[in-house]
Design a protein around this motif. Sequence first.
Motif, short mmCIF file in Angstrom:
data_model
loop_
_atom_site.label_atom_id
_atom_site.label_comp_id
_atom_site.label_asym_id
_atom_site.label_seq_id
_atom_site.Cartn_x
_atom_site.Cartn_y
_atom_site.Cartn_z
N SER A 330 3.57 0.22 -26.30
CA SER A 330 3.99 0.04 -27.70
C SER A 330 4.73 -1.24 -27.80
CB SER A 330 4.81 1.13 -28.25
OG SER A 330 4.34 2.34 -27.97
N GLY A 331 5.11 -1.86 -26.72
CA GLY A 331 5.80 -3.47 -27.02
C GLY A 331 7.24 -3.07 -26.43
N GLU A 332 7.78 -2.06 -26.18
CA GLU A 332 9.19 -1.66 -26.19
C GLU A 332 9.62 -1.93 -24.73
OE1 GLU A 332 11.80 1.13 -28.61
OE2 GLU A 332 10.99 2.25 -26.79
N CYS A 333 9.05 -1.40 -23.88
CA CYS A 333 9.59 -0.91 -22.51
C CYS A 333 9.67 -2.28 -21.64
CB CYS A 333 9.02 -0.07 -21.82
SG CYS A 333 7.31 -0.19 -21.03
N SER A 334 8.81 -3.41 -21.96
CA SER A 334 8.54 -4.57 -21.10
C SER A 334 8.06 -4.39 -19.58
CB SER A 334 9.59 -5.08 -20.98
OG SER A 334 10.54 -4.90 -20.04
N LEU A 335 7.28 -3.08 -19.45
CA LEU A 335 7.05 -2.94 -17.87
C LEU A 335 5.75 -3.71 -17.81
CD1 LEU A 335 7.72 0.64 -16.97
CD2 LEU A 335 9.16 -1.27 -16.04
N GLU A 349 4.04 -7.91 -33.69
CA GLU A 349 5.52 -7.69 -34.51
C GLU A 349 6.11 -6.53 -33.65
OE1 GLU A 349 4.56 -6.89 -38.33
OE2 GLU A 349 4.59 -9.00 -38.84
N GLU A 350 5.37 -5.64 -32.97
CA GLU A 350 5.99 -4.59 -32.40
C GLU A 350 6.58 -4.96 -30.85
OE1 GLU A 350 2.92 -3.03 -34.98
OE2 GLU A 350 3.19 -4.57 -33.74
N ALA A 351 6.23 -6.28 -30.31
CA ALA A 351 6.99 -6.40 -29.05
C ALA A 351 8.42 -6.65 -29.15
CB ALA A 351 6.03 -7.67 -28.59
N LYS A 352 9.05 -6.19 -28.31
CA LYS A 352 10.50 -6.34 -28.21
C LYS A 352 10.81 -7.59 -27.02
CE LYS A 352 11.59 -3.05 -31.06
NZ LYS A 352 9.96 -2.74 -31.27
N LEU A 353 10.39 -8.77 -27.44
CA LEU A 353 10.70 -9.75 -26.38
C LEU A 353 11.97 -10.05 -26.16
CD1 LEU A 353 7.38 -12.02 -27.62
CD2 LEU A 353 7.50 -10.23 -25.78
N ARG A 354 12.28 -10.77 -24.89
CA ARG A 354 13.57 -11.40 -24.76
C ARG A 354 13.50 -12.98 -25.51
NH1 ARG A 354 13.17 -10.25 -18.44
NH2 ARG A 354 12.99 -8.16 -18.36
N LEU A 355 14.63 -13.23 -25.74
CA LEU A 355 14.86 -14.60 -26.64
C LEU A 355 14.09 -15.65 -25.62
CD1 LEU A 355 18.55 -14.38 -27.81
CD2 LEU A 355 16.36 -14.07 -29.12
N SER A 356 14.28 -15.57 -24.20
CA SER A 356 13.58 -17.02 -23.51
C SER A 356 12.12 -16.54 -23.09
CB SER A 356 14.22 -16.67 -22.13
OG SER A 356 14.12 -15.48 -21.43
N ASP A 357 11.48 -15.62 -23.57
CA ASP A 357 10.09 -15.20 -23.26
C ASP A 357 9.35 -16.31 -23.85
OD1 ASP A 357 10.63 -13.02 -21.77
OD2 ASP A 357 10.27 -11.51 -23.06
N ASP A 358 9.54 -16.52 -24.99
CA ASP A 358 8.50 -17.41 -25.66
C ASP A 358 8.47 -18.63 -25.14
OD1 ASP A 358 6.63 -18.51 -28.04
OD2 ASP A 358 8.40 -19.81 -28.45
N ARG A 359 9.72 -19.20 -24.69
CA ARG A 359 9.94 -20.60 -23.93
C ARG A 359 9.26 -20.60 -22.66
NH1 ARG A 359 15.73 -22.93 -21.69
NH2 ARG A 359 14.94 -24.58 -20.43
N PHE A 360 9.41 -19.30 -21.89
CA PHE A 360 8.68 -19.56 -20.47
C PHE A 360 7.25 -18.68 -20.73
CE2 PHE A 360 13.30 -19.91 -19.71
CZ PHE A 360 13.09 -20.88 -18.86
#
Length: 378
Positions: A330-335, A349-360
């Motif tokens: 569901s985009g939450e756990c990040s596994l 939109e459901e993805a709970k990304l880290r602030l740095s994920d888009d950059r890397f």
Amino acid sequence: MKHPLAEQFDGAAQILAEIDSRVPDTRDYRAETRATIDTYHPKRLQLVVAEIIDETATTKTFRLEGLDQLELPPFLAGQYVNVFIDGTSRPYAISSAPVQLDRYDLTVRRVPGGRVSNLLIDTAQVGQVLTTTGPMGTFHHNPLFHGNHVVFLAGGSGVAPAMSMIREIVDRDPDRTFHLIYGSRQASDVIFRAELDELAAQHPGITVDHVIAEPDADWTGATGFLTADTIKALVGGLDGRMVYVCGPQALYPYALEQLTALGHPRKRIRFEANGAPSDPTAQPHWPTAVDPAGEVTVTVGDASFRTPRNRPLLDALEDKGIRPEAACRSGECSLCRVRIVKGEVHTAEEAKLRLSDDRFGYTHSCVAYPISDVEIDL
């Protein structure tokens, strides 16, 4: 050899003698720590189906016990385990009480066209061994932040985590009030109806209201959908209480709209993660003029394959026997996190990304859709 500074300090000889007489500590602290972690937070569990309970015409509860352990890892009411079967996996909330660690009850409702729900309901048998993760998830009661007076809006099988929370109140008798508003299409679809009504009658802190969208002529309770007016009529003022929401995806934006209309703050609403979006192209950041059914090429190492743009990367990988670690889907756990080396993906939109994920270049493959040919790194 004696340290050259030892003779300059009173008592140094006695201290050195004591050190020399000690038995060396040969304990493997790392292994002991790993064993403790695995006991409470195992990566995988082998669970045997001990009983199958028919709840409704479309819903069954699978009572799972440990294959080689009497007590299962502890969990918080509202958490889930991820069930691995048929080359894929699906998360199911535990509906039993946290105090009963001799079993996990997983309540599964048939999803039209659902790969795993239909497989479990149609083929699972007593004695069958299922592989699951340990308990996980953030959708659980936290008295420090949520308070002891909560409201739960449930739809369909979204009542499963609510059932675990209610059973916990009954077993532990905490100073907590719990108001469940449970929406179903028909009265025959209500899961746990007899037990819910009985527990509400026996425990003053538990209130259960059923709302039926398509009632029979003899139904005397609330009808329709979980509208703002219905919520207000059943609950009264929400008064800042924490509101949990769990059910089909369509319930989430609708419930948010109704609760917002009542003036309830967003920070006092908690939604359970419940799958990838049914239509990622409906999200505003889906690129225009891109055919969602068009195929692109996905490359992982030396392997390449074609897949439609509107199929989640995780599903596409599993179709080809490539199985990243996954849990919530569901985009939450990040596994299931992967790195996009080349190409473009639509991250829902459901993805709970880290602030740095888009950059890397990282995304959660369960809610990521390849827009162009992509190369990914697991």
